[in-house]
Motif scaffolding. Sequence first.
Motif, short mmCIF file in Angstrom:
data_model
loop_
_atom_site.label_atom_id
_atom_site.label_comp_id
_atom_site.label_asym_id
_atom_site.label_seq_id
_atom_site.Cartn_x
_atom_site.Cartn_y
_atom_site.Cartn_z
N LEU A 307 0.83 -1.19 0.00
CA LEU A 307 0.00 0.00 0.00
C LEU A 307 0.87 1.25 0.00
O LEU A 307 1.99 1.25 0.52
N ILE A 308 0.34 2.32 -0.58
CA ILE A 308 1.05 3.60 -0.54
C ILE A 308 1.13 4.06 0.91
O ILE A 308 0.15 3.99 1.66
N ALA A 309 2.28 4.54 1.30
CA ALA A 309 2.46 5.01 2.67
C ALA A 309 1.56 6.20 2.95
O ALA A 309 1.26 7.00 2.06
N MET A 310 1.14 6.34 4.19
CA MET A 310 0.31 7.47 4.59
C MET A 310 1.05 8.79 4.35
O MET A 310 0.44 9.80 4.02
N GLN A 311 2.37 8.75 4.47
CA GLN A 311 3.18 9.95 4.27
C GLN A 311 3.01 10.51 2.87
O GLN A 311 3.12 11.73 2.67
N GLY A 312 2.75 9.63 1.88
CA GLY A 312 2.68 10.08 0.50
C GLY A 312 1.27 10.32 -0.02
O GLY A 312 1.10 10.57 -1.22
N LEU A 313 0.26 10.22 0.86
CA LEU A 313 -1.11 10.38 0.40
C LEU A 313 -1.42 11.81 -0.04
O LEU A 313 -2.18 12.03 -0.99
N VAL A 314 -0.88 12.78 0.68
CA VAL A 314 -1.12 14.19 0.35
C VAL A 314 0.21 14.94 0.44
O VAL A 314 1.11 14.54 1.18
N PRO A 315 0.37 16.02 -0.30
CA PRO A 315 1.62 16.79 -0.22
C PRO A 315 1.80 17.38 1.17
O PRO A 315 0.84 17.80 1.83
N ASP A 316 3.05 17.41 1.60
CA ASP A 316 3.41 18.00 2.89
C ASP A 316 2.58 17.44 4.05
O ASP A 316 2.14 18.17 4.95
N ALA A 317 2.35 16.15 4.05
CA ALA A 317 1.63 15.52 5.16
C ALA A 317 2.45 15.65 6.44
O ALA A 317 3.68 15.51 6.41
N PRO A 318 1.80 15.90 7.58
CA PRO A 318 2.53 16.05 8.85
C PRO A 318 2.93 14.68 9.41
O PRO A 318 2.50 14.28 10.50
N VAL A 319 3.76 13.98 8.65
CA VAL A 319 4.07 12.58 8.98
C VAL A 319 5.59 12.38 9.03
O VAL A 319 6.31 12.83 8.14
N ILE A 320 6.04 11.71 10.08
CA ILE A 320 7.40 11.18 10.14
C ILE A 320 7.30 9.70 9.84
O ILE A 320 6.59 8.96 10.52
N TYR A 321 7.99 9.27 8.80
CA TYR A 321 7.89 7.89 8.32
C TYR A 321 9.06 7.07 8.86
O TYR A 321 10.22 7.46 8.70
N LEU A 322 8.76 5.93 9.50
CA LEU A 322 9.78 5.05 10.07
C LEU A 322 9.86 3.75 9.28
O LEU A 322 8.82 3.17 8.94
N GLY A 323 11.07 3.30 9.02
CA GLY A 323 11.29 2.02 8.36
C GLY A 323 12.49 1.32 8.97
O GLY A 323 13.29 1.93 9.68
N THR A 324 12.62 0.03 8.69
CA THR A 324 13.73 -0.75 9.23
C THR A 324 14.14 -1.83 8.26
O THR A 324 13.35 -2.29 7.43
N PHE A 325 15.42 -2.25 8.37
CA PHE A 325 15.92 -3.38 7.59
C PHE A 325 15.99 -4.66 8.42
O PHE A 325 16.48 -5.67 7.95
N SER A 326 15.51 -4.59 9.67
CA SER A 326 15.55 -5.78 10.53
C SER A 326 14.65 -6.88 10.01
O SER A 326 14.94 -8.07 10.19
N LYS A 327 13.53 -6.51 9.39
CA LYS A 327 12.58 -7.51 8.89
C LYS A 327 12.92 -7.94 7.47
O LYS A 327 12.77 -9.10 7.10
N THR A 328 13.39 -7.02 6.65
CA THR A 328 13.69 -7.34 5.26
C THR A 328 15.07 -7.97 5.08
O THR A 328 15.29 -8.74 4.14
N MET A 329 16.00 -7.67 5.98
CA MET A 329 17.35 -8.22 5.90
C MET A 329 17.58 -9.16 7.09
O MET A 329 17.21 -10.32 7.02
N PHE A 330 18.14 -8.64 8.18
CA PHE A 330 18.32 -9.44 9.38
C PHE A 330 18.47 -8.49 10.57
O PHE A 330 19.03 -7.40 10.45
N PRO A 331 17.95 -8.86 11.76
CA PRO A 331 17.93 -7.95 12.91
C PRO A 331 19.30 -7.46 13.35
O PRO A 331 19.45 -6.31 13.78
N ALA A 332 20.34 -8.31 13.26
CA ALA A 332 21.66 -7.92 13.74
C ALA A 332 22.30 -6.82 12.91
O ALA A 332 23.30 -6.25 13.33
N LEU A 333 21.73 -6.50 11.76
CA LEU A 333 22.27 -5.41 10.94
C LEU A 333 22.16 -4.08 11.67
O LEU A 333 23.01 -3.20 11.52
N ARG A 334 21.11 -3.92 12.48
CA ARG A 334 20.88 -2.72 13.29
C ARG A 334 20.92 -1.45 12.44
O ARG A 334 21.62 -0.48 12.75
N ILE A 335 20.16 -1.44 11.37
CA ILE A 335 20.02 -0.23 10.55
C ILE A 335 18.53 0.00 10.29
O ILE A 335 17.82 -0.88 9.81
N ALA A 336 18.09 1.18 10.63
CA ALA A 336 16.73 1.63 10.36
C ALA A 336 16.82 3.08 9.89
O ALA A 336 17.91 3.63 9.72
#
Length: 493
Positions: A307-336
């Motif tokens: 789904l399209i992120a809520m951050q991108g639904l409208v221009p200048d949305a008051p949203v801080i978007y958080l993501g992580t590579f712990s689920k897509t790569m591996f938790p020990a990478l410790r990069i988000a």
Amino acid sequence: MDYALLLERFSSSVQRTWSAQRRLHAALRAAIQEGELAPGSRLLASRVLAQELGIARNSVVYAYEQLLSEGFLSSDRRGTVVNPIAQVAKQLQLPTTTLLSDFCLANRAERVMPLPVAAELTTGFAPGVPSLTDFPKALWRKSLDASWRHLTVSQLGYADAAGEPLLRAAIADYLRASRGVICDADQVIVTDGTQSSLDLCAHALADAGDKVWMETPGYVGAQIAFRSAQLNVIGITVDKDGIAPTEHDWQTHHPKFVYVTPSHQYPTGQVLSLNRRLELIQHARKHGTLLIEDDYDSEFRHGGPPLIAMQGLVPDAPVIYLGTFSKTMFPALRIAYLVLPKNLVPAMHSLVAKTSLRGRSADQICLAKFIRDGHFLTHLRRMRRLYKNRRDELVRLLQAQLGDVATVYGDTAGMHLSLCFHNTSWDDVTISEHALTLGVVVPALSHHRVGRRLHAWSGLMLGYAQVPIELMPALVEHLKSSIDWYRNEIDST
């Protein structure tokens, strides 16, 4: 003093491996600290003591010199003397029980202690664990070796606190293409994990006592971060369409920010409807509230593209978007990472530059190259197929074995689903604890309650990403045994 007896006292089974000089140093220091060698006592000459103990004179000289440098001894023309400071230190010592009782956690830490912690186990149906055995370790190691070979001397120092520019640019490109996030590289800040991102938001965006909203049931890690920052955390009930604040909530509990997991609500797995997303953005703008969108596992959508992120639904949305590579790569990478609204970029960059010196340039450059070379998307496609197959089998087993007592929710995306009991009065914590004795990790939804408000969810979280299909029947059978046990318990009372 009988120095030979003193030395023997410190010749335990462990300390027999120590050199003579080290054992003598330890023996003399303990004797001084315990008052056996009184202040002002004059020690034997090094040559005399060496003869008495049957050790080399250099060993005695070493022990004396070490004690001199530590302040236990002093020397003059007449020899070596025990300093009185050691006796003063002994007089200041308090009983161990008194010392322990004098120290305790701060009030803000005590507020966090009652909260549950995520299971450290990665077996059974533990949620949030990717299929680590299917990660391309050889390819990653090759990329990491290349990154180290090309690392410059300057990159061995403290890196840009916001993260390596190559990685921030790669993240921005990926998010624009795959998640519909409206951003450029300057808006991206790389962190050490989602918990670090949450800690940063909690301390940067609100003051102690400010009201913040969370979904209930909700992510315990976010609750820990916000309570640690002494924020007033208010739980807003989740229904089948996601977080459901009322107009009364907006008027009476105006929040500084709202933390949401719209693409795959944690822990129920529900998707925040489009109308709710737009309403949330509209109210946030009206009340000057920031939205924190945690998109922790949205890459794995089983019924179509993410789904399209809520951050991108409208221009200048008051949203801080958080993501992580712990689920897509591996938790020990410790990069988000987090993506900031443009108006917050200068202040947040300045803040992280002052509060967090960062390094790990090689890991971040390696990840940027991994993304740029297409390996990341290839890995995602493989995991989507794998997780969908595992999801399908788990849903089939749950419906066949437990369909009469529970319903599956949140299985359209992510790496976990929720099994919600038809009888909402069932004690899901008790069932979860019993299942754990059978080797099945299924956290209770009740453990994710936020604030004082009750919620209607009674059930269990089941992570399936790391569970091979051939192991699922036995695990589900164990889970059914726990539920049957609980039903017999309540029927007999």
